[in-house]
Design an enzyme around this catalytic site. Structure first.
Site, mmCIF file in Angstrom:
data_model
loop_
_atom_site.group_PDB
_atom_site.id
_atom_site.type_symbol
_atom_site.label_atom_id
_atom_site.label_comp_id
_atom_site.label_asym_id
_atom_site.label_seq_id
_atom_site.Cartn_x
_atom_site.Cartn_y
_atom_site.Cartn_z
ATOM 1 N N CYS A 134 0.832 -1.199 0.000
ATOM 2 C CA CYS A 134 0.000 0.000 0.000
ATOM 3 C C CYS A 134 0.872 1.256 0.000
ATOM 4 O O CYS A 134 1.366 1.666 1.055
ATOM 5 C CB CYS A 134 -0.942 -0.029 1.213
ATOM 6 S SG CYS A 134 -2.003 1.417 1.315
ATOM 7 N N CYS A 187 -0.429 4.159 2.036
ATOM 8 C CA CYS A 187 -0.250 3.986 3.481
ATOM 9 C C CYS A 187 1.216 4.190 3.891
ATOM 10 O O CYS A 187 1.503 4.816 4.909
ATOM 11 C CB CYS A 187 -0.651 2.573 3.900
ATOM 12 S SG CYS A 187 -2.187 2.006 3.197
ATOM 13 N N ASP A 188 2.139 3.644 3.140
ATOM 14 C CA ASP A 188 3.518 3.534 3.613
ATOM 15 C C ASP A 188 4.533 4.345 2.824
ATOM 16 O O ASP A 188 5.710 4.399 3.212
ATOM 17 C CB ASP A 188 3.947 2.051 3.610
ATOM 18 C CG ASP A 188 3.104 1.234 4.584
ATOM 19 O OD1 ASP A 188 2.649 1.809 5.588
ATOM 20 O OD2 ASP A 188 2.898 0.039 4.339
#
Ligand SMILES: Cc1cc2nc3c(=O)[nH]c(=O)nc-3n(C[C@H](O)[C@H](O)[C@H](O)COP(=O)(O)OP(=O)(O)OC[C@H]3O[C@@H](n4cnc5c(N)ncnc54)[C@H](O)[C@@H]3O)c2cc1C
Length: 309
Positions: free
Chosen positions: A135, A138-139
């Site tokens: 992701c 997300c990261d």
């Protein structure tokens, strides 16, 4: 076998499930949740969440999921850490089999999420959440001024690669063929970005690591089996997601990939069965969107139950 008929059974304990549990518990529906094989859901696999509102310093994934569970339980959500094996939605009350036991319910909220598809290359398990992610939204921000890999040849891979150029110093896209599933416009946007290098005919044979985490990968050319080493501190696998819907036995309408198709708001093709979170979401796949849908599904279920009287 129990004769008790519950108002609502929630299947799955990610952000969608716990939010559905919180809302239906506060609506005094006395909900029962089956948390499943991965109690807490996908966020149990990640260390830092920096994009869920309300946590200015960020929070660990498992810690956040424990807090969501405690909040819902405080209002009366009953949670059983068990897996639903099969369901029968052909008549009401609905039947749900859980580790050999039968449960009955007037309504059901499905929140079983979607699994990222991983490569399964050597060394991957150890680096999941430490350098290898599925992701970028997300990261990605954890890889400022670092060199990262993106694996995949579809729109998601191109989108993730382009997004990652905001942070990373270099993004290398690896694809095992020279034919890309990505749309022409997405491919070209990535290919024309000076920070992105696209390398066809490269698959990851194994991941390399040192004391500080991911350090590189051994790549293989599938045409002749030749190998080379590449260094990177981050890698994003973008080869797809698989919604968890096989236990439904085809009783709910899904798209070709198995994602549940909502019919009216969050209600599925079966009246009284609702769905929320990544199991219906091919686009956003975030904790906050899953939680939002969990709220919607609980309100929809409550209104539907009211209409039945
Ligand atoms: C490594 C990683 C990092 C991420 N980081 C972020 C981030 O920083 N911010 C963000 O917003 N999002 C992040 N995401 C995405 C986020 O985790 C998902 O969007 C979110 O968890 C989806 O929630 P959900 O409730 O739909 O499903 P999930 O969290 O996937 O939960 C599904 C639940 O269903 C249960 N289940 C499945 N089958 C059954 C069954 N047969 N019976 C009973 N239960 C069952 C499982 O046990 C699980 O509890 C990340 C994802 C990953 C993989």
């Amino acid at each position: 076998m129990t004769d008790e008929v519950r108002n609502v059974i929630i299947i799955g304990s990610g952000p969608a499930g716990y939010t559905a549990g919180l809302y239906s518990a506060r609506a005094l529906l006395e909900p029962l949740m089956f948390a499943g094989y991965m109690s807490g859901g996908q966020l149990m696999l990640t260390s830092d969440i920096e994009n869920f509102p309300g946590y200015p310093e960020g929070i660990g994934g498992p810690e956040m999921m424990i807090q969501l569970r405690e909040q819902a339980e405080r209002f009366g959500l009953e949670v059983q850490d068990k897996n639903v094996e099969k369901v029968d939605f052909s008549e009401k009350p609905f039947k749900i089999w859980v580790e050999g036991e039968l449960f009955l319910s007037k309504s059901v909220i499905i929140c079983t999420g979607a699994e990222s598809i991983w490569l399964g290359a050597e060394g991957e398990e150890e680096q999941k959440g430490r350098g290898i992610s599925t992701c970028a939204t997300c990261d990605g921000a954890f890889f400022r001024e670092q060199e990262v890999l993106v694996i995949g040849g579809g729109d998601s891979a191109m989108e993730e690669a382009t997004f990652l150029t905001r942070f990373a110093s270099k993004v290398t896209v690896l694809h095992r063929r020279d034919v890309f599933r990505a749309s022409k416009v997405m491919y070209e946007r990535a290919a024309n970005n000076p920070k992105i290098e696209i390398r066809p005919f490269r698959s990851v044979k194994s991941w390399l690591s040192d004391d500080s985490g991911l350090s590189g990968a051994i790549l293989e050319d599938p045409r002749d089996g030749s190998t080379e080493e590449i260094s990177c501190t981050g890698a994003f696998i973008a080869i797809g997601h698989k919604p968890i819907t096989t236990f439904l036995g085809g009783q709910i309408e899904t798209d070709n990939s198995g994602y549940i198709l909502p019919k009216t708001h969050t209600m599925t093709s079966v009246s009284g069965v609702f769905a929320a979170g990544d199991v219906v979401d091919t686009r956003y796949r975030q904790a906050i969107t899953a939680a939002g849908m969990g709220c919607q599904a609980a309100i929809d279920a409550e209104k539907w139950l009211e209409e039945q009287h």
